[in-house]
Design a protein around this motif. Structure first.
Motif, PDB file in Angstrom:
ATOM      1  N   ALA A  18     -19.455  10.347   8.598  1.00  0.00           N
ATOM      2  CA  ALA A  18     -19.268   8.899   8.657  1.00  0.00           C
ATOM      3  C   ALA A  18     -19.162   8.469  10.115  1.00  0.00           C
ATOM      4  O   ALA A  18     -18.410   9.066  10.889  1.00  0.00           O
ATOM      5  N   LEU A  19     -19.939   7.446  10.485  1.00  0.00           N
ATOM      6  CA  LEU A  19     -19.934   6.938  11.854  1.00  0.00           C
ATOM      7  C   LEU A  19     -19.581   5.462  11.864  1.00  0.00           C
ATOM      8  O   LEU A  19     -20.118   4.686  11.072  1.00  0.00           O
ATOM      9  N   PRO A  20     -18.706   5.045  12.774  1.00  0.00           N
ATOM     10  CA  PRO A  20     -18.301   3.637  12.816  1.00  0.00           C
ATOM     11  C   PRO A  20     -19.345   2.767  13.512  1.00  0.00           C
ATOM     12  O   PRO A  20     -20.214   3.258  14.232  1.00  0.00           O
ATOM     13  N   VAL A  21     -19.211   1.483  13.297  1.00  0.00           N
ATOM     14  CA  VAL A  21     -20.055   0.499  13.965  1.00  0.00           C
ATOM     15  C   VAL A  21     -19.749   0.513  15.468  1.00  0.00           C
ATOM     16  O   VAL A  21     -18.633   0.845  15.880  1.00  0.00           O
ATOM     17  N   ASP A  22     -20.739   0.179  16.285  1.00  0.00           N
ATOM     18  CA  ASP A  22     -20.575   0.236  17.747  1.00  0.00           C
ATOM     19  C   ASP A  22     -19.359  -0.533  18.260  1.00  0.00           C
ATOM     20  O   ASP A  22     -18.665  -0.080  19.152  1.00  0.00           O
ATOM     21  N   TYR A  23     -19.078  -1.710  17.691  1.00  0.00           N
ATOM     22  CA  TYR A  23     -17.968  -2.516  18.205  1.00  0.00           C
ATOM     23  C   TYR A  23     -16.597  -1.928  17.882  1.00  0.00           C
ATOM     24  O   TYR A  23     -15.583  -2.447  18.314  1.00  0.00           O
ATOM     25  N   ALA A  24     -16.573  -0.814  17.151  1.00  0.00           N
ATOM     26  CA  ALA A  24     -15.307  -0.151  16.833  1.00  0.00           C
ATOM     27  C   ALA A  24     -14.915   0.875  17.891  1.00  0.00           C
ATOM     28  O   ALA A  24     -13.938   1.589  17.727  1.00  0.00           O
ATOM     29  N   GLY A  25     -15.684   0.959  18.968  1.00  0.00           N
ATOM     30  CA  GLY A  25     -15.340   1.894  20.035  1.00  0.00           C
ATOM     31  C   GLY A  25     -15.898   3.280  19.808  1.00  0.00           C
ATOM     32  O   GLY A  25     -15.176   4.266  19.817  1.00  0.00           O
ATOM     33  N   VAL A  26     -17.183   3.382  19.572  1.00  0.00           N
ATOM     34  CA  VAL A  26     -17.853   4.656  19.320  1.00  0.00           C
ATOM     35  C   VAL A  26     -17.640   5.608  20.498  1.00  0.00           C
ATOM     36  O   VAL A  26     -17.740   5.220  21.651  1.00  0.00           O
ATOM     37  N   SER A  27     -17.368   6.848  20.172  1.00  0.00           N
ATOM     38  CA  SER A  27     -17.165   7.874  21.190  1.00  0.00           C
ATOM     39  C   SER A  27     -18.483   8.537  21.558  1.00  0.00           C
ATOM     40  O   SER A  27     -18.977   9.411  20.848  1.00  0.00           O
TER      41      SER A  27
END
Length: 120
Positions: A18-27
């Protein structure tokens, strides 16, 4: 806290990630370590959309399937590596579901569900 390098070693071939949306602070540090580690045939679940992180993993040849409503680089335009799905090199599953903002992957243990937004 574990380093991105140490966490990437838990990702195995064929896993669902699972990968978060870019605005969530992607690492992006984690993205780099995932690419370096090289586990391929991944099924990415974008929560709710994907961006640079997803496009980089596709470009590295690590992704078999992307489940998402969109992959975009925002103001920079469409994600060029995601477009390869049109050429049959990538499976995509339409993920148009607003519940993804608070989604939970059921049925997987920690060993089989890795959230790749850790490590800064």
């Amino acid at each position: 806290m574990r380093s991105p390098n140490a966490m990437a070693k838990y990702i195995e071939r064929g896993m669902t990630v699972a990968l978060p949306v870019d605005y969530a602070g992607v690492s992006m540090a984690m993205t780099r370590e995932m690419i370096r580690h090289g586990a391929n045939d991944l099924h990415l679940v974008c929560v709710p959309t994907g961006g640079l992180q997803v496009d980089q993993l596709i470009g590295a040849g690590l992704v078999r399937t992307v489940e998402t409503s969109a992959v975009s680089l925002g103001e920079a335009g469409g994600a060029p590596r995601f477009k390869c799905r049109r050429q049959g090199r990538l499976n995509s599953i339409d993920g148009c579901d607003l519940s993804r903002h608070s989604c939970r992957l059921d049925g997987g243990s920690e060993r089989h569900s890795v959230h790749a937004d850790a490590g800064g």
